[in-house]
Design a protein around this motif. Structure first.
Motif, short mmCIF file in Angstrom:
data_model
loop_
_atom_site.label_atom_id
_atom_site.label_comp_id
_atom_site.label_asym_id
_atom_site.label_seq_id
_atom_site.Cartn_x
_atom_site.Cartn_y
_atom_site.Cartn_z
N VAL A 1 0.84 -1.19 0.00
CA VAL A 1 0.00 0.00 0.00
C VAL A 1 0.88 1.24 0.00
CG1 VAL A 1 -1.75 1.31 1.27
CG2 VAL A 1 -1.82 -1.21 1.27
N ARG A 2 0.67 2.11 -0.97
CA ARG A 2 1.33 3.42 -0.89
C ARG A 2 0.52 4.28 0.06
NH1 ARG A 2 2.13 8.33 -5.32
NH2 ARG A 2 3.48 9.58 -3.94
N HIS A 3 1.20 5.03 0.91
CA HIS A 3 0.52 5.86 1.91
C HIS A 3 -0.48 6.81 1.26
CE1 HIS A 3 2.66 9.53 0.74
NE2 HIS A 3 3.74 8.76 0.60
N ALA A 4 -1.48 7.23 2.02
CA ALA A 4 -2.45 8.21 1.56
C ALA A 4 -1.76 9.57 1.40
CB ALA A 4 -3.61 8.29 2.56
N LYS A 5 -2.47 10.51 0.82
CA LYS A 5 -1.81 11.74 0.38
C LYS A 5 -1.60 12.77 1.50
CE LYS A 5 -5.99 14.12 -1.29
NZ LYS A 5 -6.61 14.78 -2.49
N THR A 6 -0.64 13.64 1.23
CA THR A 6 -0.27 14.73 2.13
C THR A 6 -0.40 16.06 1.39
OG1 THR A 6 2.06 14.85 1.50
CG2 THR A 6 1.46 13.18 3.15
N GLU A 7 -0.16 17.14 2.11
CA GLU A 7 -0.17 18.46 1.48
C GLU A 7 0.90 18.54 0.40
OE1 GLU A 7 -2.31 21.80 1.06
OE2 GLU A 7 -2.62 20.39 2.71
N TRP A 8 2.04 17.92 0.65
CA TRP A 8 3.13 17.96 -0.33
C TRP A 8 2.79 17.13 -1.56
CZ3 TRP A 8 8.82 18.39 1.65
CH2 TRP A 8 8.92 19.47 2.52
N ASN A 9 2.04 16.05 -1.39
CA ASN A 9 1.58 15.30 -2.56
C ASN A 9 0.68 16.17 -3.44
OD1 ASN A 9 1.45 12.40 -0.54
ND2 ASN A 9 2.75 12.61 -2.34
N ASP A 10 -0.22 16.91 -2.80
CA ASP A 10 -1.12 17.77 -3.56
C ASP A 10 -0.35 18.86 -4.31
OD1 ASP A 10 -3.37 16.39 -2.83
OD2 ASP A 10 -3.93 17.74 -1.20
N LYS A 11 0.76 19.31 -3.73
CA LYS A 11 1.59 20.34 -4.38
C LYS A 11 2.60 19.75 -5.35
CE LYS A 11 1.28 23.58 -0.49
NZ LYS A 11 2.03 24.31 0.57
N GLU A 12 2.65 18.42 -5.40
CA GLU A 12 3.56 17.70 -6.30
C GLU A 12 5.02 18.09 -6.06
OE1 GLU A 12 2.16 18.22 -10.31
OE2 GLU A 12 0.50 16.82 -10.02
N ARG B 1 11.19 2.72 4.83
CA ARG B 1 11.11 4.17 4.68
C ARG B 1 11.34 4.57 3.21
NH1 ARG B 1 16.16 2.89 6.19
NH2 ARG B 1 17.90 4.07 5.28
N GLU B 2 11.03 5.84 2.92
CA GLU B 2 11.21 6.32 1.55
C GLU B 2 12.69 6.58 1.26
OE1 GLU B 2 10.59 6.14 -1.30
OE2 GLU B 2 9.03 7.57 -1.91
N CYS B 3 13.00 6.71 -0.01
CA CYS B 3 14.36 7.02 -0.45
C CYS B 3 14.80 8.37 0.12
CB CYS B 3 14.39 7.05 -1.98
SG CYS B 3 15.99 7.43 -2.69
N GLU B 4 16.03 8.44 0.55
CA GLU B 4 16.60 9.70 1.04
C GLU B 4 16.97 10.57 -0.16
OE1 GLU B 4 17.49 12.75 2.77
OE2 GLU B 4 17.17 11.12 4.22
N ILE B 5 16.27 11.71 -0.30
CA ILE B 5 16.51 12.60 -1.44
C ILE B 5 16.59 14.04 -0.95
CG2 ILE B 5 15.56 11.19 -3.29
CD1 ILE B 5 12.87 12.58 -2.82
N SER B 6 17.35 14.26 0.12
CA SER B 6 17.39 15.58 0.74
C SER B 6 17.90 16.67 -0.19
CB SER B 6 18.25 15.54 2.01
OG SER B 6 19.55 15.10 1.73
N LEU B 7 18.62 16.30 -1.24
CA LEU B 7 19.15 17.30 -2.17
C LEU B 7 18.03 18.07 -2.86
CD1 LEU B 7 21.77 18.45 -3.38
CD2 LEU B 7 21.61 16.72 -5.18
N VAL C 1 1.56 -4.21 3.88
CA VAL C 1 2.80 -3.45 4.02
C VAL C 1 2.56 -2.05 3.46
CG1 VAL C 1 5.21 -3.21 3.29
CG2 VAL C 1 4.29 -5.47 3.88
N VAL C 2 2.67 -1.04 4.31
CA VAL C 2 2.45 0.35 3.89
C VAL C 2 3.80 1.03 3.75
CG1 VAL C 2 1.28 2.52 4.36
CG2 VAL C 2 0.27 0.36 5.17
N SER C 3 4.03 1.61 2.59
CA SER C 3 5.34 2.24 2.35
C SER C 3 5.16 3.42 1.40
CB SER C 3 6.33 1.20 1.82
OG SER C 3 7.64 1.73 1.74
N HIS C 4 6.17 3.67 0.58
CA HIS C 4 6.23 4.88 -0.24
C HIS C 4 6.44 4.53 -1.71
CE1 HIS C 4 6.76 7.15 3.57
NE2 HIS C 4 7.40 6.06 3.93
N ALA C 5 6.27 5.54 -2.56
CA ALA C 5 6.28 5.31 -4.00
C ALA C 5 7.58 4.67 -4.49
CB ALA C 5 6.04 6.62 -4.75
N ILE C 6 8.71 5.31 -4.19
CA ILE C 6 9.98 4.79 -4.71
C ILE C 6 10.29 3.44 -4.09
CG2 ILE C 6 12.47 5.18 -4.87
CD1 ILE C 6 11.88 8.18 -4.96
N ALA C 7 10.08 3.31 -2.79
CA ALA C 7 10.37 2.04 -2.11
C ALA C 7 9.57 0.89 -2.71
CB ALA C 7 10.08 2.18 -0.61
#
Length: 288
Positions: free
Chosen positions: A95-106, A169-175, A234-240
């Protein structure tokens, strides 16, 4: 059944002798990498069949990890592949997690801990309603809030507590966290191109996709090694999740862009003699 076991055991002895003749400093080398892969894949198939007979014919169910450790001690086979071949009819819902404010802002989130927004909470509730009709024995999740909140809604329907695993957890993409794709390409175009096309890319502030795949597969192997009688979420993130799907389908990692994974989507995978995707990116429960 006995005749098949006997035949495969005899074949195994021949294959194993070939493998052992190519191991060690004083012994010959493999003629090619393809030869090595072919022999070892046949060993894995033979081993998995014989192990299933041993495990499922025994009046006392054996601990799969003990069996795997014994086999690896003498046969030098891959631990994850053996674990997968010991599992019979386990279904895992990704399962990919449900959406957040940042998802809405892409914009990129990575490991920034953004909670679900109002729309995301509604999506999580619809996920919970969907799974309430199924038989779920365990819920695993990334520890990030957006994933844990989604998992909690599902787990509550079964009086379960979500099990957080850092490997999900999701991929680390702090850059480029907090940037849109357009901004990412404008500011970090070369770095993004290297990261997205080279699975082993080494870029400061960005985790390689190969590293993500390795840890997510490790998380799934751990789940398989602690089986429950019911299905697993299993609930995780898009890239994972994309990295896991590429591993299941044996796709090159850059091909992960060839399919979609929407927020609150469900992908079902059956693990038996090999993992098989039953359906991908199902969002019918959202009614959108």
């Amino acid at each position: 059944m006995y005749e098949k076991c006997q035949q495969m055991a005899e074949d195994f002895v021949i294959l194993r002798s070939i493998q052992m003749s190519c191991v060690g400093k004083r012994q010959k080398r493999w003629q090619s990498e393809a030869e090595q892969v072919k022999v070892e894949n046949r060993l894995i198939l033979h081993t998995s069949f014989l192990l299933r007979v041993v495990v499922h014919q025994s009046p006392v169910k054996r601990n799969s990890q003990q069996v795997v450790n014994t086999i690896r001690k003498y046969w030098c086979l891959n631990n994850s592949m053996l674990l997968l071949n010991l599992v019979m009819n386990l279904r895992i819902y990704l399962v990919r997690h449900a959406k957040t404010e940042w998802n809405d802002k892409e914009i990129w989130q990575g490991n920034v801990d953004i909670p679900l927004n109002e729309g995301g909470l509604a999506q999580a509730e619809r996920l919970a309603q969907r799974f309430s009709k199924l038989s779920i024995g365990a819920v695993y999740t990334s520890p990030l809030s957006r994933s844990y909140q989604t998992a909690q809604r599902i787990a509550d329907r079964f009086a379960l507590s979500p099990v957080a695993d850092q490997n999900l957890r999701e991929c680390e993409i702090s850059l480029w966290n907090g940037l849109t794709m357009k901004e990412t390409l404008e500011r970090h175009g070369e770095a993004y191109k290297e990261w997205s096309t080279n699975p082993e890319a080494r870029i400061d502030g960005v985790e390689s996709l190969a590293a993500v795949q390795t840890r997510v597969v490790r998380a799934i192997s751990d789940i398989i090694n602690n089986p429950v009688e019911k299905d697993v979420v299993v609930v995780s993130h898009a890239i994972a999740i994309r990295m896991l799907i590429c591993w299941i389908l044996q796709l090159p990692i850059p091909f992960h862009k060839n399919f979609r994974l929407d927020n609150a989507s469900v992908t079902a995978v059956d693990f038996s003699s090999k993992p098989r995707i039953i359906y991908l990116n199902d969002t019918c429960h959202l009614g959108e």
